[in-house]
Motif scaffolding. Structure first.
Motif, PDB file in Angstrom:
ATOM      1  N   GLU A   1       0.840  -1.196  -0.013  1.00  0.00           N
ATOM      2  CA  GLU A   1      -0.163   0.019  -0.184  1.00  0.00           C
ATOM      3  C   GLU A   1       0.941   1.241   0.037  1.00  0.00           C
ATOM      4  N   LYS A   2       0.610   2.202  -0.737  1.00  0.00           N
ATOM      5  CA  LYS A   2       1.443   3.413  -0.841  1.00  0.00           C
ATOM      6  C   LYS A   2       0.578   4.757  -0.689  1.00  0.00           C
ATOM      7  N   ALA A   3      -0.728   4.967  -1.402  1.00  0.00           N
ATOM      8  CA  ALA A   3      -1.128   6.142  -1.325  1.00  0.00           C
ATOM      9  C   ALA A   3      -2.097   6.100   0.145  1.00  0.00           C
ATOM     10  N   PHE A   4      -2.652   5.344   0.462  1.00  0.00           N
ATOM     11  CA  PHE A   4      -3.483   5.252   1.683  1.00  0.00           C
ATOM     12  C   PHE A   4      -4.706   5.883   1.550  1.00  0.00           C
ATOM     13  N   VAL A   5      -5.183   6.120   0.371  1.00  0.00           N
ATOM     14  CA  VAL A   5      -6.573   6.910   0.030  1.00  0.00           C
ATOM     15  C   VAL A   5      -7.629   6.028  -0.016  1.00  0.00           C
ATOM     16  N   ASP A   6      -7.597   4.554  -0.236  1.00  0.00           N
ATOM     17  CA  ASP A   6      -8.701   3.465  -0.286  1.00  0.00           C
ATOM     18  C   ASP A   6      -9.004   2.983   1.016  1.00  0.00           C
ATOM     19  N   ASP A   7      -9.998   3.277   1.656  1.00  0.00           N
ATOM     20  CA  ASP A   7     -10.191   2.668   3.074  1.00  0.00           C
ATOM     21  C   ASP A   7     -10.349   1.185   2.933  1.00  0.00           C
ATOM     22  N   GLU A   8     -11.046   0.894   2.053  1.00  0.00           N
ATOM     23  CA  GLU A   8     -11.001  -0.713   2.122  1.00  0.00           C
ATOM     24  C   GLU A   8      -9.673  -1.590   1.572  1.00  0.00           C
ATOM     25  N   ALA A   9      -8.836  -0.975   0.998  1.00  0.00           N
ATOM     26  CA  ALA A   9      -7.550  -1.402   0.900  1.00  0.00           C
ATOM     27  C   ALA A   9      -6.703  -1.408   2.228  1.00  0.00           C
ATOM     28  N   VAL A  10      -6.723  -0.183   2.750  1.00  0.00           N
ATOM     29  CA  VAL A  10      -6.054  -0.016   4.324  1.00  0.00           C
ATOM     30  C   VAL A  10      -6.554  -1.175   5.168  1.00  0.00           C
ATOM     31  N   ARG A  11      -7.777  -1.357   5.406  1.00  0.00           N
ATOM     32  CA  ARG A  11      -8.426  -2.302   6.205  1.00  0.00           C
ATOM     33  C   ARG A  11      -8.116  -3.764   5.712  1.00  0.00           C
ATOM     34  N   GLY A  12      -7.844  -4.010   4.535  1.00  0.00           N
ATOM     35  CA  GLY A  12      -7.630  -5.273   4.029  1.00  0.00           C
ATOM     36  C   GLY A  12      -6.379  -5.619   3.967  1.00  0.00           C
ATOM     37  N   ALA A  13      -5.701  -5.410   2.866  1.00  0.00           N
ATOM     38  CA  ALA A  13      -4.069  -5.804   2.617  1.00  0.00           C
ATOM     39  C   ALA A  13      -3.248  -5.053   3.499  1.00  0.00           C
ATOM     40  N   TYR A  14      -3.423  -3.856   3.967  1.00  0.00           N
ATOM     41  CA  TYR A  14      -2.641  -3.150   4.800  1.00  0.00           C
ATOM     42  C   TYR A  14      -2.785  -3.631   6.120  1.00  0.00           C
ATOM     43  N   TYR A  15      -3.788  -3.739   6.748  1.00  0.00           N
ATOM     44  CA  TYR A  15      -4.089  -4.431   8.084  1.00  0.00           C
ATOM     45  C   TYR A  15      -3.335  -5.809   8.260  1.00  0.00           C
ATOM     46  N   ASP A  16      -3.491  -6.722   7.057  1.00  0.00           N
ATOM     47  CA  ASP A  16      -2.769  -7.977   7.087  1.00  0.00           C
ATOM     48  C   ASP A  16      -1.422  -7.787   7.250  1.00  0.00           C
TER      49      ASP A  16
END
Length: 319
Positions: free
Chosen positions: A71-86
């Motif tokens: 994750e680079k931009a952290f503008v997509d809340d779904e991506a933050v809670r998904g792959a980045y949380y992992d």
């Protein structure tokens, strides 16, 4: 070890404006506090090249790890809670399992192992106009011991929470720059060993009240708004947490990571049930990490404004 000198802001309890609340308070959106801050000037040392055995969450309360993320931009809340949380869960499991305090402290003399990691919150801060959250320039600890325990009971089923509370648990903030180095308004931390219990005071954390029909919504992620109220206006706020303010102490030792990169993560321990001073705590084991954003006078004028993400997680152990 690179060194700079900076001004730090700490709670001055003598200035507390009680109003309708006797206990000191601060707003989560940084639009007001019930107290003034006093300033101190202190050297700040970069610990980037220090040995992990000298600076880790057991010893100082904080530690630096290199842990690139997709994750680079952290503008997509779904991506933050998904792959980045992992990513954060994997980072914490790998790091915490190797802590010296877990060596030989498990069942029958085995190493104590991580049982479960529960992420409950994240905050994105951008030092740009219109951002909902900006860097916080006040030395603080994210949770008090009571607030850490309350988080366990808030985010896990009742029976499971009570079982997990019988064993070691930690509350850890995983802090990372976004898109570019955190040269502007870097994060400073205080070596836990340079603090004493009298340095800390509980502060009510006020959140904006939920809109009608959303009162039962217990998830604050992604709902940040730009503050509009004046400093002492709290009618539209309610207590939903308790943080720790930090008082002046000339013995505090400040550290930072100069030009910390997005491929790096800083682990800030907000609480440890095995920490010194806690019931059943262990002598010499760090219990918390005071931290703050600060202005480095050596910051180049063309440095990009700081952007960062902090993810708060509960880490539970088998013993």
């Amino acid at each position: 070890m690179a060194t700079t000198t900076a001004v730090f802001n700490l709670v001055d309890l003598s200035t507390h404006h009680s109003g309708t609340r006797l206990k000191p308070w601060t707003k989560v959106d940084a639009s007001g506090t019930s107290y003034d801050l006093e300033n101190i000037t202190s050297p700040v040392h970069s610990f980037r090249d220090a040995a992990p055995s000298e600076f880790n969450t057991d010893v100082t309360g904080f530690g630096l790890v290199r842990w690139p993320t997709g994750e680079k931009a952290f503008v997509d809340d779904e991506a933050v809670r998904g792959a980045y949380y992992d990513d954060v869960v994997a980072l914490l499991k790998a790091n915490c399992a190797l802590l010296p305090s877990n060596s030989g402290t498990g069942k029958d003399g085995a190493d104590n192992k991580v049982r479960k990691v529960v992420i409950f919150d994240h905050t994105i801060r951008r030092r740009v106009e219109g951002a909902a959250r900006a860097p916080v320039q006040q030395v603080h600890v994210d949770q008090t011991p009571a607030a850490a325990v309350a988080r366990v009971r808030r985010h896990l089923p009742a029976e499971e929470a009570e079982e997990l509370l019988k064993h070691r648990f930690q509350l850890i903030n995983v802090w990372r720059p976004i898109s570019h180095a955190a040269t502007d308004h870097p994060l400073a931390v205080i070596d836990w060993r340079s603090t004493v219990p009298q340095d800390f005071t509980p502060i009510d954390l006020l959140y904006p009240k939920r809109a009608t029909g959303q009162e039962g919504d217990d998830d604050d992620r992604g709902k940040e708004k730009v503050p509009t109220s004046t400093r002492f206006a709290i009618d539209d706020y309610e207590v939903r947490g308790e943080t720790m303010g930090v008082l002046k102490n000339e013995n505090h030792r400040y550290y930072y990571v100069k030009d910390m990169a997005p491929e790096e993560a800083l682990l800030l321990k907000c609480y440890d049930s095995w920490g010194e001073g806690e019931p059943g705590g262990k002598q010499g084991l760090a219990v918390r990490t005071p931290h703050t954003a600060f202005v480095d006078p050596a910051t180049p004028p063309d440095a990009k404004p700081r952007e960062s993400i902090e993810v708060r997680a509960l880490v539970f152990y088998e013993e």
